[in-house]
Scaffold this active site. Structure first.
Site, mmCIF file in Angstrom:
data_model
loop_
_atom_site.group_PDB
_atom_site.id
_atom_site.type_symbol
_atom_site.label_atom_id
_atom_site.label_comp_id
_atom_site.label_asym_id
_atom_site.label_seq_id
_atom_site.Cartn_x
_atom_site.Cartn_y
_atom_site.Cartn_z
ATOM 1 N N GLU B 41 -13.296 -11.196 -22.371
ATOM 2 C CA GLU B 41 -13.227 -12.234 -23.409
ATOM 3 C C GLU B 41 -14.216 -11.930 -24.549
ATOM 4 O O GLU B 41 -15.362 -11.563 -24.306
ATOM 5 C CB GLU B 41 -13.605 -13.555 -22.722
ATOM 6 C CG GLU B 41 -13.574 -14.803 -23.568
ATOM 7 C CD GLU B 41 -13.919 -16.044 -22.712
ATOM 8 O OE1 GLU B 41 -14.315 -15.895 -21.522
ATOM 9 O OE2 GLU B 41 -13.776 -17.177 -23.237
ATOM 10 N N LYS B 112 -7.490 -19.514 -26.600
ATOM 11 C CA LYS B 112 -7.888 -20.192 -25.359
ATOM 12 C C LYS B 112 -7.618 -21.693 -25.474
ATOM 13 O O LYS B 112 -8.068 -22.333 -26.439
ATOM 14 C CB LYS B 112 -9.371 -19.937 -25.121
ATOM 15 C CG LYS B 112 -9.922 -20.417 -23.796
ATOM 16 C CD LYS B 112 -11.415 -20.005 -23.688
ATOM 17 C CE LYS B 112 -11.962 -20.203 -22.287
ATOM 18 N NZ LYS B 112 -13.365 -19.685 -22.192
ATOM 19 N N CYS B 146 -10.108 -16.670 -19.385
ATOM 20 C CA CYS B 146 -11.200 -17.207 -18.573
ATOM 21 C C CYS B 146 -10.827 -18.545 -17.917
ATOM 22 O O CYS B 146 -9.980 -18.583 -17.040
ATOM 23 C CB CYS B 146 -12.456 -17.309 -19.443
ATOM 24 S SG CYS B 146 -13.992 -17.590 -18.544
#
Lengths: 269, 269
Positions: B41, B112, B146
């Site tokens: 990330e 995200k 994540c």
């Protein structure tokens, strides 16, 4: 709340024998200080006994076998969650579990909603209702049966409906050990709830059950875990403090984005 | 498709340095026969670099840094999925990943959607769109970043949208090792898809990253797994035969009961 999780050989297709065995296990559970005994799936009659035997042994949720379990619960002062073939009012046979408390009250009944392969489909109709959630022992308890818990949606729906404990009678066979070791702990972890998974050992109708029964804490770690081959009564204490600690540290239930992947019934997207 | 998964120390808040490092890793990936390099990330700039640095370094998905990645991909003849701070047309900064193929085509961009704690919320706005699914290397590929993958809904939505591979750049820290060892394998298993999870090691801004980067097969077993502390380029072959075998044996995606727990957008309940 202390629970006793039964890992045992599958029984015979005989209600009287199943009830006698349940009575013995309830004695052991009560002696160990447990307030609830959790059995494997279809404990009263055995699981893979065939459609004819299932049809012959199926009873309503308030039938004679249930009344016998009521008496067992009252005698030993312990609650029991047991698996059995339920004859519905519609005539169909369901793979069900029922919770009867120490006072002999029938507190909850749940029919397996996800049928596994031919063995389930040949024997049972699928339930069409989500699990009830009941207050028990100071915690909110929901139910799943075997294959149900392999679907993340099931445990998520339980948690969103308020469940703090998922009680999961199962009849899980080789080579699916990873359900017990990977998926069940994942369900606890990702929903911050207790999961109690009660399995068989030994053989039945060509299946080899893989044991590994467990009680998993809301952080995904094992509170208790049985081996792959032995009959045992597994004890675990489900403490609210442990639940609260997990839920304050891990905020999955608050951080969901249901607008991105669909709301659960009753939830606003 | 052979992928190379980068596990590395977080970089400095410096785009030129990040691009130089990416160039070196793309060289190594191409040399190893990989057709795709997957980074952690926010690889280009480091992850926990603070809101000011993120705001200063953020660029549009087709900005100068992206053009530099295009050149790297063309030079080495390898595709790259890299993490970076994206400046949206709306002015907001997103925690994003972008897939650029060996021809330098920008194939997919994803922001995200589940922000983790203060570190994400202080630096980023949350994406509001599910991951695109793109054909790549003979497989359908989707993305998560994540914390996203810790939500079972995310991987389920990817699988139901047709994904056969989930590529997951991450910056996962202690004490959350169980995400890498329990939840990521569960996502693969319960959705019968490949999951590639590329993490950091070492320290950044008070965090200690826990490594354990992995490529997990659609049956939940590790194809490749890094340790907790070492920089490494992990290689794994994602074979369709392995996917097909898992999906013929395990039928979770067909056996769901969306009418019981809500449909995913686009799916009939």
């Amino acid at each position: 709340m202390r629970i006793a999780l039964l890992q045992c050989l599958p029984g015979a297709a005989d209600l009287a024998a199943g009830l006698a065995r349940l009575d013995g296990c309830a004695t052991a559970a009560a002696t160990s200080g447990a307030t609830l005994l959790v059995t494997p799936e279809m404990f009263l009659t055995g699981y893979a006994i065939g459609a004819d035997a299932v049809a012959r042994l199926a009873e309503p949720a308030d039938g004679p076998a249930a009344q016998a379990v009521v008496a067992i619960c009252r005698t030993h002062g312990t609650a029991v969650l047991y698996g059995y073939p339920e004859r519905g009012a519609d005539g169909a046979v369901y793979n069900a579990v029922q919770l009867i408390d120490a006072d002999g009250m029938r507190r909850a009944n749940y029919r397996k909603t996800h049928l596994f392969g031919e063995v389930d489909r040949a024997q049972f109709s699928a339930g069409d209702a989500p699990s009830p959630i009941v207050e028990f022992g100071g915690l909110r308890v929901g139910f799943a049966i075997c294959y149900d818990i392999e679907f993340p949606e099931v445990a998520r729906a339980l948690a969103l409906a308020g469940a703090e404990v998922a009680l999961v009678p199962t009849a899980n066979m080789t080579p699916f050990e990873s359900v017990a070791t990977r998926l069940v702990p994942a369900r606890a972890d990702e929903n911050t709830l207790f999961v109690a998974y009660a399995n068989y050992v030994g053989r039945e109708a060509g299946f080899t059950y893989c044991g590994l029964s467990c009680v998993v804490a809301p952080d995904g770690t094992d509170l208790a875990r049985a081996g792959a081959g032995d009959e045992t009564l597994l004890l675990a204490d489900l403490d609210r403090a442990r639940l609260d600690a997990a839920r304050s540290r891990v905020t999955y239930l608050r951080d969901r984005r249901p607008e991105l992947y669909g709301a659960t019934p009753g939830e606003d997207a």
